[in-house]
Design an enzyme around this catalytic site. Structure first.
Site, PDB file in Angstrom:
ATOM      1  N   PRO A 105     -19.274  37.785   0.688  1.00 60.28           N
ATOM      2  CA  PRO A 105     -19.430  39.198   1.091  1.00 60.28           C
ATOM      3  C   PRO A 105     -18.528  40.123   0.282  1.00 60.28           C
ATOM      4  O   PRO A 105     -17.334  39.891   0.173  1.00 60.28           O
ATOM      5  CB  PRO A 105     -19.007  39.196   2.567  1.00 60.28           C
ATOM      6  CG  PRO A 105     -19.068  37.773   3.002  1.00 60.28           C
ATOM      7  CD  PRO A 105     -18.787  36.959   1.773  1.00 60.28           C
ATOM      8  N   GLU A 106     -19.140  41.125  -0.326  1.00 51.83           N
ATOM      9  CA  GLU A 106     -18.385  42.194  -0.971  1.00 51.83           C
ATOM     10  C   GLU A 106     -18.640  43.452  -0.138  1.00 51.83           C
ATOM     11  O   GLU A 106     -19.194  43.373   0.952  1.00 51.83           O
ATOM     12  CB  GLU A 106     -18.821  42.348  -2.434  1.00 51.83           C
ATOM     13  CG  GLU A 106     -18.643  41.040  -3.224  1.00 51.83           C
ATOM     14  CD  GLU A 106     -18.895  41.178  -4.720  1.00 51.83           C
ATOM     15  OE1 GLU A 106     -18.599  42.248  -5.276  1.00 51.83           O
ATOM     16  OE2 GLU A 106     -19.389  40.213  -5.326  1.00 51.83           O
ATOM     17  N   LYS A 123     -13.414  45.199   2.016  1.00 52.00           N
ATOM     18  CA  LYS A 123     -14.047  44.079   2.706  1.00 52.00           C
ATOM     19  C   LYS A 123     -13.461  43.862   4.098  1.00 52.00           C
ATOM     20  O   LYS A 123     -13.820  42.911   4.784  1.00 52.00           O
ATOM     21  CB  LYS A 123     -13.871  42.798   1.877  1.00 52.00           C
ATOM     22  CG  LYS A 123     -14.352  42.929   0.431  1.00 52.00           C
ATOM     23  CD  LYS A 123     -14.050  41.655  -0.346  1.00 52.00           C
ATOM     24  CE  LYS A 123     -13.928  41.935  -1.825  1.00 52.00           C
ATOM     25  NZ  LYS A 123     -13.519  40.745  -2.597  1.00 52.00           N
TER      26      LYS A 123
END
Ligand SMILES: [Zn+2]
Length: 278
Positions: free
Chosen positions: A2-3, A59
């Site tokens: 996940p970015e 993030k």
């Protein structure tokens, strides 16, 4: 992994479907994901409250919580998706919605143990951190002060100052969450390719026009990736492979390690700058 765009889909999911529902119980038994809290500590802190807002910087994500009664408020609930985490929200009627890291192509049947943390709502639904790799993190009152400004919100002037200071490789700077928060490996390669900047260029060699071109690329790459649901949707991402060619000029993509990370760039448009070029 996940970015910023994947975390933003998870944040929106919580904002849309997770707020205002009374927390009846909390499964915080995974002491690794919930470190440094001891089992039951998160349950004691959150039961009886509701989530009232969902925020994100880079993030990192955190939720505000209500007081137990009256206008008071509770602790903030930090949620980090780690390397592959997703938020799963079950509605009172059983409908399931998800946000975060895209599901893998080899999706296996889910195991209950992969739900690392769960808020059970009084309406019968729930909110879970689904995290097969167990690298996510749940923390009360997380410290986000170490993060730089969010990559979607940083101003052009701040970006210019943050990106050009020092002599580090420009890709390493883009990945430095303490300078600009939210850019991971795929977004960094996409931004550098869009801006036609060689990834190993020392930031001291960036001129103002280069920094501004990077800023414009960052803005458009993030807008597109958030709209399409992830960093993997970028124009150059499918070409990050042996034999891949640049989608813009057709020349070969080349691979190396920059800032400690696997990096792909166009052999022609992102060829290393010589001092004479500048
Ligand atoms: Zn090219």
């Amino acid at each position: 992994m996940p970015e910023l765009p994947e975390v933003e889909t998870a944040r929106r999911l919580i904002a849309d479907l997770g707020l205002g529902r009374r927390i009846a119980n909390v499964d915080d038994a995974d002491t690794f994901v919930c470190r440094p809290h001891s089992p039951g500590e998160l349950r004691a802190a959150l039961t009886g409250r509701t989530l009232t807002a969902a925020h994100r910087r880079g993030k990192a994500m955190w939720c505000e919580t209500s007081g137990l009664d009256g206008p008071d408020y509770g602790p903030t609930l930090g949620i980090h998706l780690g390397m592959s985490g997703r938020i799963v929200i079950v509605a009172a009627n059983g409908w399931v919605a998800e946000g975060g890291d895209p599901p893998g192509r080899d999706a296996q049947p889910r195991k209950a143990v992969w739900d690392r943390f769960t808020l059970e709502f009084a309406d019968g639904g729930r909110l879970s951190l689904f995290d097969k790799r167990r690298l996510g993190r749940i923390q009360l009152n997380p410290d986000i002060d170490a993060l730089g400004p969010d990559a979607r919100e940083v101003t052009q002037a701040d970006f210019r100052a943050l990106i050009t200071k020092g002599t580090i490789a420009v890709k390493a700077r883009l990945l430095d969450q303490s300078k600009i928060a939210g850019v991971g490996n795929l977004l960094a390669d996409e931004v550098l390719w869009q801006a036609k900047v060689p990834p190993a260029t020392p930031v001291s060699r960036l001129q103002r026009k280069d920094a501004d071109r990077l800023y414009r690329a960052l803005r458009s790459v993030l807008a597109s990736a958030v709209a399409k649901g992830g960093a993997h949707t970028g124009d150059v991402i499918a070409s990050r492979r042996p034999g891949g060619t640049c989608p813009r000029c057709g020349h070969e993509m080349v691979h190396g390690t920059v800032g400690g990370r696997s990096t792909w760039w166009c052999s022609r448009e992102q060829a290393a700058w010589s001092p004479a070029d500048r």
